[in-house]
Design a protein around this motif. Structure first.
Motif, mmCIF file in Angstrom:
data_model
loop_
_atom_site.group_PDB
_atom_site.id
_atom_site.type_symbol
_atom_site.label_atom_id
_atom_site.label_comp_id
_atom_site.label_asym_id
_atom_site.label_seq_id
_atom_site.Cartn_x
_atom_site.Cartn_y
_atom_site.Cartn_z
ATOM 1 N N VAL A 131 -3.936 6.237 4.780
ATOM 2 C CA VAL A 131 -3.058 5.066 4.786
ATOM 3 C C VAL A 131 -2.754 4.661 6.226
ATOM 4 C CG1 VAL A 131 -0.714 4.303 4.289
ATOM 5 C CG2 VAL A 131 -2.031 5.476 2.534
ATOM 6 N N VAL A 132 -2.456 5.656 7.089
ATOM 7 C CA VAL A 132 -2.165 5.342 8.497
ATOM 8 C C VAL A 132 -3.382 4.684 9.140
ATOM 9 C CG1 VAL A 132 -1.539 6.302 10.719
ATOM 10 C CG2 VAL A 132 -0.539 7.241 8.655
ATOM 11 N N LEU A 133 -4.572 5.234 8.860
ATOM 12 C CA LEU A 133 -5.797 4.690 9.453
ATOM 13 C C LEU A 133 -6.003 3.230 9.017
ATOM 14 C CD1 LEU A 133 -8.165 5.449 11.197
ATOM 15 C CD2 LEU A 133 -9.353 6.315 9.203
ATOM 16 N N VAL A 134 -5.815 2.964 7.730
ATOM 17 C CA VAL A 134 -6.003 1.600 7.218
ATOM 18 C C VAL A 134 -4.988 0.655 7.853
ATOM 19 C CG1 VAL A 134 -5.812 0.161 5.165
ATOM 20 C CG2 VAL A 134 -7.021 2.332 5.040
ATOM 21 N N ARG A 135 -3.726 1.108 7.947
ATOM 22 C CA ARG A 135 -2.695 0.242 8.530
ATOM 23 C C ARG A 135 -3.002 -0.069 9.987
ATOM 24 N NH1 ARG A 135 2.850 3.053 6.572
ATOM 25 N NH2 ARG A 135 2.987 2.108 4.519
ATOM 26 N N LEU A 136 -3.427 0.975 10.729
ATOM 27 C CA LEU A 136 -3.692 0.804 12.148
ATOM 28 C C LEU A 136 -4.839 -0.185 12.356
ATOM 29 C CD1 LEU A 136 -2.269 2.299 14.453
ATOM 30 C CD2 LEU A 136 -4.254 3.741 14.637
ATOM 31 N N TRP A 137 -5.924 0.018 11.579
ATOM 32 C CA TRP A 137 -7.074 -0.873 11.717
ATOM 33 C C TRP A 137 -6.705 -2.298 11.387
ATOM 34 C CZ3 TRP A 137 -12.646 -0.974 12.072
ATOM 35 C CH2 TRP A 137 -13.150 0.148 12.749
ATOM 36 N N SER A 138 -5.985 -2.479 10.276
ATOM 37 C CA SER A 138 -5.715 -3.851 9.862
ATOM 38 C C SER A 138 -4.733 -4.515 10.813
ATOM 39 C CB SER A 138 -5.218 -3.901 8.417
ATOM 40 O OG SER A 138 -4.255 -2.929 8.196
ATOM 41 N N THR A 148 5.396 7.987 12.719
ATOM 42 C CA THR A 148 4.229 8.335 11.927
ATOM 43 C C THR A 148 3.650 9.672 12.380
ATOM 44 O OG1 THR A 148 3.745 5.997 11.742
ATOM 45 C CG2 THR A 148 1.986 7.513 11.169
ATOM 46 N N TYR A 149 3.554 9.866 13.704
ATOM 47 C CA TYR A 149 3.015 11.123 14.242
ATOM 48 C C TYR A 149 3.859 12.310 13.787
ATOM 49 C CZ TYR A 149 2.711 14.856 17.735
ATOM 50 O OH TYR A 149 2.640 16.077 18.351
ATOM 51 N N VAL A 150 5.194 12.176 13.926
ATOM 52 C CA VAL A 150 6.081 13.277 13.541
ATOM 53 C C VAL A 150 5.954 13.543 12.040
ATOM 54 C CG1 VAL A 150 8.472 14.048 13.425
ATOM 55 C CG2 VAL A 150 7.667 12.812 15.423
ATOM 56 N N ALA A 151 5.910 12.464 11.246
ATOM 57 C CA ALA A 151 5.816 12.624 9.791
ATOM 58 C C ALA A 151 4.499 13.286 9.405
ATOM 59 C CB ALA A 151 5.949 11.258 9.119
ATOM 60 N N LEU A 152 3.416 12.913 10.094
ATOM 61 C CA LEU A 152 2.115 13.535 9.808
ATOM 62 C C LEU A 152 2.165 15.033 10.089
ATOM 63 C CD1 LEU A 152 -0.466 10.965 11.241
ATOM 64 C CD2 LEU A 152 -0.310 11.712 8.881
ATOM 65 N N VAL A 155 5.622 9.301 6.180
ATOM 66 C CA VAL A 155 4.452 8.583 6.696
ATOM 67 C C VAL A 155 4.415 7.180 6.082
ATOM 68 C CG1 VAL A 155 1.935 8.470 6.633
ATOM 69 C CG2 VAL A 155 3.063 10.633 7.125
ATOM 70 N N LEU A 156 4.678 7.103 4.780
ATOM 71 C CA LEU A 156 4.546 5.822 4.082
ATOM 72 C C LEU A 156 5.567 4.802 4.546
ATOM 73 C CD1 LEU A 156 3.858 7.044 0.442
ATOM 74 C CD2 LEU A 156 2.228 6.332 2.167
ATOM 75 N N VAL A 157 6.808 5.249 4.853
ATOM 76 C CA VAL A 157 7.841 4.266 5.192
ATOM 77 C C VAL A 157 7.958 3.999 6.686
ATOM 78 C CG1 VAL A 157 9.220 4.803 3.155
ATOM 79 C CG2 VAL A 157 9.734 5.935 5.308
ATOM 80 N N LEU A 212 0.835 -1.202 0.000
ATOM 81 C CA LEU A 212 0.000 0.000 0.000
ATOM 82 C C LEU A 212 0.874 1.259 0.000
ATOM 83 C CD1 LEU A 212 -2.670 1.510 0.350
ATOM 84 C CD2 LEU A 212 -2.542 1.073 2.801
ATOM 85 N N GLY A 213 1.926 1.254 0.849
ATOM 86 C CA GLY A 213 2.822 2.407 0.915
ATOM 87 C C GLY A 213 3.529 2.633 -0.413
ATOM 88 N N ALA A 214 4.002 1.548 -1.039
ATOM 89 C CA ALA A 214 4.709 1.682 -2.315
ATOM 90 C C ALA A 214 3.762 2.220 -3.379
ATOM 91 C CB ALA A 214 5.280 0.339 -2.730
#
Lengths: 103, 484
Positions: B245-252, B127-131, B118-120, B73-75
């Protein structure tokens, strides 16, 4: 209620108060102050989560809180610059006598 | 492989500094954007071949160091970002007035660096800092729109930072419960219960604000209406996607939450319908396109409730198959929306320049004066509405198939009505643009040739990638939880 729990609840209340004020006020400076109040509450929650009431603290969560402070300061600086620009633009618009602000 | 993880973050940052102080902004900016595209393609190839890329900068392994992880997903979103940024910067070179001044170059590159980070990032705090980095860049971009843009920029900043606070508390809760910040390690260590529910609720609210999930979308149309032409595609196609993307990753990774899924299903459906209706009712072109983003984010959020059974190993096979189809479809839709919405915003900004006014009613006659731009708008709109053979169609079809398979009939209705609303909004704009010119003799500004191609390329890609999109599905499933 143990000390960490007290601070957890306090932090949550402060955060909610800040957030509520941020979303209800139209004054830009008040918004920034409210944002900082909410930020302080958030960091209080972080520190409370990292303490176990035994005098030892979770260093990682303290590091997170520290980074959070740095980011909040930086964001506040950016927000203050924006407020100054907004006010300057409003003053210009008043001086020009046109309210639609093109340009 | 660490180079493919770190270079796409560091290069735009260096480029941002260079474009801020050096006089050759265009050369540096375009070179960085072209190199990003190269990195993104290399990363996609590597992820397809070897699975998720991992790294820990400086040789510090987690939990001490930072975990980097690039999944399929990130790629895929990285590739989307590289293509969109190259097109946007190409447009800015051809029509410098559309970019909002020289500061647009460094700000664009900072935003790209934030998104790429955020992606990597494989751990939650990075992730927080990147956001935050991405948000600060995006706020600067909105503020480029001049006087009228300053207040929306400030509002965006306040709301986005408030969202970050909610996300930060979620991150801290994960660490307090599991002792790790690495998402993969935390995944197994957080059992279902009130703690997990709180983490997901806080993260969903925080990221939902950043991703303009209705009813948290109030700042978006104002920000878009005032932002320069090249800023809107970046905000709508990329910045919003970073949070999703972060939301999807966190949920999954954490396994989702049934109660929250119901709330998200209601909010997502509401966003699709309400955003679609509001888009139809706007009389200013850029606000119309901006409200359609609210509707499209609704589709993407429906991913979470629809895909929930795929995260649960105990769910019956039929439900799991349907959920997986919906998962793939929604993520294809995310990529399609990125391409099509970027094309739509570039075309809309150009059309506003050609028409001399930003009202939909001003567009009469633009089809004869700028046929290519109107064509771009039409093609991109068709992809958003989900007409075959576009990527939007492929994604929506899979989502529908998934919803039918798992018996989520409400989602079928929402998807179909939402598609109709999007199609009518596009048709309304095209209908006005195709009217005869009210004043053919008036002197008009033309469109520079170079400004037509980037948007048309994006629109053609949005349609063309729908054909033979199996590799995209394979890519999206690399390292995704439902696949394994």
């Amino acid at each position: 209620m143990s000390a960490p729990d007290t601070f957890l609840v306090l932090g949550a209340v402060v955060t909610l108060l800040g957030a509520a004020r941020l979303l209800t006020t139209r004054d830009h400076l008040r918004q920034i102050i409210a944002l900082n109040v909410a930020g302080a509450g958030t960091l209080l929650v972080l520190v409370a989560l990292g303490s176990e009431g035994t005098g030892t603290a979770d260093p990682v969560l303290q590091a997170l809180a520290l980074t959070g402070i740095v980011i909040t300061v930086a964001v506040t600086g950016l927000a203050l610059v924006l407020v100054r620009r907004v006010d300057a633009a409003a003053a210009d618009a008043d001086a020009d006598g046109d309210g639609d602000g093109h340009g | 492989m660490a180079d493919l993880l770190l270079l796409p973050v560091l290069l735009p940052l260096a480029g941002a500094v260079a474009t801020a102080v050096l006089p050759w902004r265009r050369t540096v900016g375009l070179t960085v954007a072209a190199a990003q595209l190269g990195f993104a393609v290399a990363a996609v190839v590597a992820v397809l071949r070897d699975g998720p890329l991992r790294g820990s900068p400086g040789g510090w392994e987690p939990p001490l160091g930072i975990a980097l992880r690039l999944d399929g997903l990130g790629a895929a979103v990285g590739l989307l970002a590289a293509v969109v940024v190259l097109a946007v910067l190409g447009h800015a070179v051809a029509r410098p007035a559309a970019a909002g001044g020289p500061s647009a170059w460094p700000l664009t590159l900072v935003t790209v660096a934030g998104l790429q980070a955020v992606l990597v990032s494989g751990d939650l705090f990075t992730t927080y800092v990147a956001l935050e980095l991405m948000t600060v860049g995006a706020v600067g971009l909105v503020a480029l729109g001049g006087r009228r843009a300053l207040a929306p920029a400030l509002r965006y900043l306040c709301v986005a930072v408030l969202g970050s606070f909610a996300f930060l508390v979620a991150v801290a809760l994960v660490h307090a419960r599991t002792g790790t910040l690495t998402l993969e390690l935390a995944a197994g260590a957080l059992p279902p219960g009130p703690a997990l529910g709180t983490v997901l609720a806080l993260a969903t609210v925080g990221l939902g604000v950043k991703a303009v999930l209705a009813p948290l979308h109030a700042w978006l149309p104002d920000a878009h209406a005032a932002a320069p032409t090249t800023v809107s595609p970046l905000l709508s196609a990329l910045v919003v996607k970073g949070s999703l993307v972060v939301l999807v990753r966190l949920w999954s990774a954490l396994g989702g939450h049934a109660g929250l899924a119901v709330v998200l299903a209601v909010l997502g459906s509401g966003a699709v319908l309400w955003g679609g209706v509001l888009a139809l009712r706007q009389d200013r072109l850029k606000r119309l396109v901006a409200y359609s983003t609210v509707a499209q984010v609704g589709y993407l959020v429906l991913l979470l409730p629809l895909a929930l059974p795929a995260l649960d190993p105990a769910a019956p096979d039929g439900a799991r198959t349907g959920a997986l189809l919906a998962w793939e479809g929604a993520l294809l839709l995310l990529l399609a929306h990125g391409l099509a919405k970027a094309a739509l915003f570039l075309a809309a900004g150009t059309l506003v320049g050609v028409a001399g006014g930003d009202r939909v009613a001003d567009l009469a006659g633009t089809a004869t004066r700028a046929p290519m731009v109107v064509l771009t708008f039409g093609v991109a709109g068709a992809c958003l509405a989900g007409l075959p053979p576009s990527l939007g169609f492929t994604g929506k079809w899979r989502m529908l198939e998934g919803a039918v398979t798992s018996g989520a009939w409400w989602a079928v209705a929402v998807l179909l009505v939402g598609g109709l609303l999007t199609a009518s909004a596009t048709a309304r704009v095209l209908g006005v643009a195709l009217r005869p010119d009210p004043d053919p003799a008036a002197a008009r500004r033309g469109v520079p040739a170079g400004a037509r191609w980037p948007a048309l390329t994006l629109a053609v890609l949005a349609v063309g990638t729908g054909v033979g999109s199996a590799w995209l599905v394979d890519l999206l499933l690399v390292g995704a939880v439902p696949a394994g």
